[in-house]
Design a protein around this motif. Structure first.
Motif, PDB file in Angstrom:
ATOM      1  N   ASN A   1       0.910  -1.339  -0.039  1.00  0.00           N
ATOM      2  CA  ASN A   1       0.130   0.038  -0.079  1.00  0.00           C
ATOM      3  C   ASN A   1       0.823   1.230  -0.090  1.00  0.00           C
ATOM      4  OD1 ASN A   1      -2.254   1.541   0.105  1.00  0.00           O
ATOM      5  ND2 ASN A   1      -2.687   1.417   2.007  1.00  0.00           N
ATOM      6  N   GLU A   2       1.502   1.456  -1.111  1.00  0.00           N
ATOM      7  CA  GLU A   2       2.504   2.488  -1.156  1.00  0.00           C
ATOM      8  C   GLU A   2       1.792   3.927  -1.262  1.00  0.00           C
ATOM      9  OE1 GLU A   2       4.947   2.419  -4.639  1.00  0.00           O
ATOM     10  OE2 GLU A   2       6.282   0.677  -3.833  1.00  0.00           O
TER      11      GLU A   2
ATOM     12  N   LYS B   1      -0.427   5.854 -13.804  1.00  0.00           N
ATOM     13  CA  LYS B   1      -1.316   6.384 -13.092  1.00  0.00           C
ATOM     14  C   LYS B   1      -1.391   4.934 -11.708  1.00  0.00           C
ATOM     15  CE  LYS B   1      -4.372   8.146 -16.400  1.00  0.00           C
ATOM     16  NZ  LYS B   1      -4.585   9.301 -15.822  1.00  0.00           N
ATOM     17  N   PRO B   2      -2.013   5.540 -10.721  1.00  0.00           N
ATOM     18  CA  PRO B   2      -1.905   4.658  -9.601  1.00  0.00           C
ATOM     19  C   PRO B   2      -2.704   3.350  -9.869  1.00  0.00           C
ATOM     20  CG  PRO B   2      -2.211   7.056  -8.550  1.00  0.00           C
ATOM     21  CD  PRO B   2      -2.441   7.036 -10.460  1.00  0.00           C
ATOM     22  N   MET B   3      -2.131   2.241  -9.486  1.00  0.00           N
ATOM     23  CA  MET B   3      -2.881   0.809  -9.768  1.00  0.00           C
ATOM     24  C   MET B   3      -3.097   0.468  -8.483  1.00  0.00           C
ATOM     25  SD  MET B   3      -1.841  -0.452 -13.376  1.00  0.00           S
ATOM     26  CE  MET B   3      -0.146  -0.757 -13.179  1.00  0.00           C
ATOM     27  N   ILE B   4      -4.164  -0.225  -8.267  1.00  0.00           N
ATOM     28  CA  ILE B   4      -4.456  -1.239  -7.198  1.00  0.00           C
ATOM     29  C   ILE B   4      -5.072  -2.582  -7.582  1.00  0.00           C
ATOM     30  CG2 ILE B   4      -6.439  -1.785  -5.403  1.00  0.00           C
ATOM     31  CD1 ILE B   4      -6.794   1.462  -5.342  1.00  0.00           C
TER      32      ILE B   4
ATOM     33  N   ASP C   1       0.696  -0.146  -7.078  1.00  0.00           N
ATOM     34  CA  ASP C   1       0.914   0.679  -5.897  1.00  0.00           C
ATOM     35  C   ASP C   1       0.282   0.082  -4.537  1.00  0.00           C
ATOM     36  OD1 ASP C   1       2.040   3.506  -7.061  1.00  0.00           O
ATOM     37  OD2 ASP C   1       0.336   2.767  -8.200  1.00  0.00           O
ATOM     38  N   ALA C   2      -0.770  -0.685  -4.986  1.00  0.00           N
ATOM     39  CA  ALA C   2      -1.424  -1.455  -3.788  1.00  0.00           C
ATOM     40  C   ALA C   2      -1.643  -2.924  -4.269  1.00  0.00           C
ATOM     41  CB  ALA C   2      -2.525  -0.709  -3.108  1.00  0.00           C
ATOM     42  N   LEU C   3      -1.917  -3.824  -3.239  1.00  0.00           N
ATOM     43  CA  LEU C   3      -1.922  -4.976  -3.585  1.00  0.00           C
ATOM     44  C   LEU C   3      -2.679  -5.965  -2.576  1.00  0.00           C
ATOM     45  CD1 LEU C   3      -1.519  -7.555  -5.646  1.00  0.00           C
ATOM     46  CD2 LEU C   3       0.728  -8.083  -4.293  1.00  0.00           C
TER      47      LEU C   3
END
Length: 717
Positions: free
Chosen positions: A372-373, A489-492, A511-513
């Motif tokens: 969770n950057e 772009k931010p990616m989850i 950016d988040a997993l």
């Protein structure tokens, strides 16, 4: 019935009727067509034998169970009821997260409640016995049935085994409960190369110290049945392994319940090379201590002949039959052969709002946040998002053992997210032409704030006979992620999976997993609530995620070796180049056992001990304070590990010996206490004795198996 009445009934039974009680047939033998054709004819089983067999599997539904039972009893001379068994593994009608996900919740109370709900739904459908829990310890994620286990740790598996048995069975198999059958005895989870049904070969020490304790824990919790495994143990198939079934199970562990084979595992002894035909197989099985043969005809065809030939003792058959009759009596079937089956209650209990609420709570606590950057999660409703990936509109969240689950009732992630993001765009990226699908996804994502990736495995990729050599995501999914990364772009990433995966091609780009598993009928709602911060992730991995498949098996509680890469003690004359390591990848896994992030943060104080040494019969207390230092109320799993520094055999670098899952409000602190006694330090020695050794130990309390920040030494004197 009283025990005297059971014995009186037993004395009236013919040998053929006794052998029938030791045979289980699949449900299609009791179909309505009334013709002895197909599988019945192929197996050489007469209609008379069908109506002497004591149990069946795979039949459910109150009306159908009552019909079959009524017709069966009408043809039964002694009116001994038929026993109905089934695979109710992680839910009957309401589907809960797969057991591996339940393990990741580290919530024993929720697991027990999930089993209670599953039992209640199965009971009203006429099911008497569930083939669960599976307590096999697993260290190889290639094995498809890893989804059915609670993970790689013996202690954690013990705790979940007991919780599930209590949930299924209750105190005394009261109304609304079913008998549990723990499986697969023994060491099925250690199949070589992670290939289902494959050989298992390990030392007696490894078997006793790591693989057997969870079965014993289930027995201590009162489990009524044990199912044998398909694999060999020390060269002998478990189903005919006398040491396992008679010496260990009966004599050493004092198990008094029923032992049943797995599906045709007794007949498969021929393929293992220990018998030339089914007659030999029947002799081996009964003499080894197998009570019920599932789905093959060795017993019904040959046991009587073997008794006449003096190769099988009638006394052994009698003991096995009495165990089956006792089980039926404990379930109350002699008083009410239609126990539990209730058409009206089925419609009220199945998939009820109350049961779905339990499924939602279990799903929420099973999710594991791995990355969770920049605190991209939780999401704000003001964000402009796009949902992309093959799992965006999928309904296959219910996992491999969802026998009566209906995926049509399972919301998609798109449906769960739309109330929060009514203008959200969705791109499945699963067109026949993958390049076109990926290009379309990239084009549509250009003007959004956040990309949500819904990716992972199909539920059909895990489960029985679903082993995989490659545990990465599909090439299309990896190319999709790489292409979307170019948008900067931010990616989850939301990963739906039935096993630990090699997440190369995902981790470095997102950016988040969050590992979402196959989390059941309420999976999508749990995921949506967690993404929005209405539920704070608290799951911790119950199984290591490898850096790559080349590390497998990789697990936290390994032996240290003489040249460990970590904490190497230099030996004169040896270079540090010559250590136990890979040239091309790290020794460390991608994510260790016990790891999982939260939206909040927790601070741990140093550990204090009530005293530094204790002796047998005494105990010490380890204490520390945990504080929620973040901005969200949340739950934390505080884990205690112990290392035996000097022992008579090489011991693991550390072993889980306790944990507490606690809830803390923002700013709240809680002092926790763990009791350490001599019994916790025992292990099996080379001579198979079970005891502790006086000496030094190191205690760790932290956030995962890899957390060595807090440790303290103590001694057993």
């Amino acid at each position: 019935m009283t025990q005297a009445e059971i014995k009186a009934l037993f004395t009236q039974m013919t040998l053929a009727e006794k052998i029938g009680q030791l045979t289980q047939l699949p449900g299609h033998f009791y179909s309505n067509d009334g013709e002895i054709t197909g599988p019945i004819a192929e197996l050489g089983i007469s209609e008379e034998i069908v109506h002497q067999c004591g149990s069946t599997l795979g039949i459910s539904g109150a009306a159908e169970v009552m019909r079959v039972q009524k017709e069966y009893l009408a043809k039964s001379r002694l009116k001994i009821p038929l026993l109905f068994m089934a695979d109710v593994v992680h839910g009957y009608r309401t589907i809960f997260p797969i057991p591996l996900a339940m393990g990741a919740s580290w919530n024993l109370e929720l697991a027990q409640e999930s089993a209670r709900v599953a039992a209640a739904e199965a009971d009203v459908a006429g099911v008497h016995v569930t083939f669960a829990p599976m307590v096999d310890l697993v260290r190889d994620p290639r094995w498809g049935r890893v989804m059915e286990s609670t993970g790689e740790d013996s202690y954690l598996n013990e705790m979940f085994a007991q919780a599930m048995v209590r949930g299924f069975q209750g105190e005394h198999l009261e109304s609304g409960r079913v008998a549990a059958c723990v499986k697969h005895f023994a060491a099925y989870g250690a199949a070589e190369a992670g290939r289902d049904y494959n050989t298992v070969d390990m030392s007696r020490l490894m078997l006793r110290n790591q693989y057997l304790p969870a079965y014993k824990a289930a027995i201590d919790a009162g489990v009524k049945l044990i199912m044998t495994s398909f694999n060999t143990v020390e060269g002998v198939p478990a189903t005919v392994n006398r040491w396992l079934l008679r010496d260990l199970l009966r004599k050493e562990w004092h198990f008094e319940g029923t032992v049943i084979s797995d599906y045709t595992s007794l007949a498969e002894v021929v393929n293992h090379g220990l018998a030339s035909d089914l007659k030999d197989v029947a002799e081996l099985g009964l003499n080894a201590g197998l009570d019920i043969e599932m789905s093959s005809p060795s017993y019904v065809k040959y046991l009587a002949q073997l008794v006449d030939a003096g190769k099988v003792r009638l006394a052994d058959i009698d003991e096995a039959v009495m165990r089956v009759l006792t089980l039926k009596n404990e379930l109350g079937l002699f008083e009410n052969p239609y126990r539990g089956a209730n058409v009206e209650l089925e419609s009220k209990l199945h998939f009820s709002a109350e049961h779905q609420a339990v499924a939602l709570a279990q799903a929420e606590e099973s999710l594991v946040l791995l990355k969770n950057e920049s605190n991209i999660l939780p999401l704000s409703k003001e964000k402009k998002v796009i949902l992309i990936g093959p799992k965006a509109t999928a309904r296959d969240h219910i996992g491999a053992w969802c026998w009566k689950g209906d995926k049509r009732e399972t919301p998609t992630i798109e449906e769960a997210l739309l109330p929060y993001f009514p203008n959200m765009k969705t791109v499945e990226a699963t067109t026949m032409d993958e390049d076109i699908g990926i290009a379309d996804a990239v084009a549509q994502a250009k003007d959004v704030d956040v990309i949500i990736l819904a990716i992972g495995e199909k539920r059909s990729f895990s489960g029985e006979a679903r082993s995989k050599a490659d545990i990465t995501l599909t090439d299309m999914q990896l190319r999709l992620i790489t292409a979307l990364k170019q948008l900067n772009k931010p990616m989850i990433a939301l990963v739906m999976n039935g096993r630990p995966l090699d997440l190369h091609g995902v981790i470095e780009h997102v950016d988040a997993l969050m590992v979402c598993w196959h989390a059941g009928t309420q999976a999508a709602k749990a995921i949506a609530k967690t993404l929005m911060g209405m539920s704070v992730p608290s799951g911790k991995l119950s199984m290591t995620f490898p850096h790559s498949v080349g590390q497998i098996p990789v697990y936290y509680n390994a032996l240290n070796t003489g040249r460990p890469l970590k904490n190497f003690a230099p030996v004169v004359g040896y270079s540090e180049d010559y250590l136990s390591k890979y040239l091309d990848i790290p020794n460390a896994p991608r994510y260790p056992f016990g790891f999982g992030l939260s939206y909040t943060t927790f601070a741990y104080s140093d550990i204090t001990l009530s005293k530094a040494a204790f002796s047998k019969g005494e105990s010490i207390t380890a204490s520390l304070t945990v504080t929620n230092t973040g901005n969200f109320a949340g739950k934390e799993v505080v884990q205690l590990y112990i290392r035996d520094c000097v022992a008579s055999v090489s011991r693991p670098v550390k072993e889980l010996k306790g944990f507490q899952k606690i809830f803390l409000a923002v700013g709240e602190s809680k002092e926790l206490h763990f009791t350490i006694n001599e019994e916790m330090l025992r292990y099996y020695h080379a001579d198979e004795s079970f005891s502790s050794d006086a000496g030094d130990f190191t205690l760790f309390i932290g956030t995962s198996s890899d957390d060595d920040a807090r440790k303290i030494d103590f001694s057993l004197v």
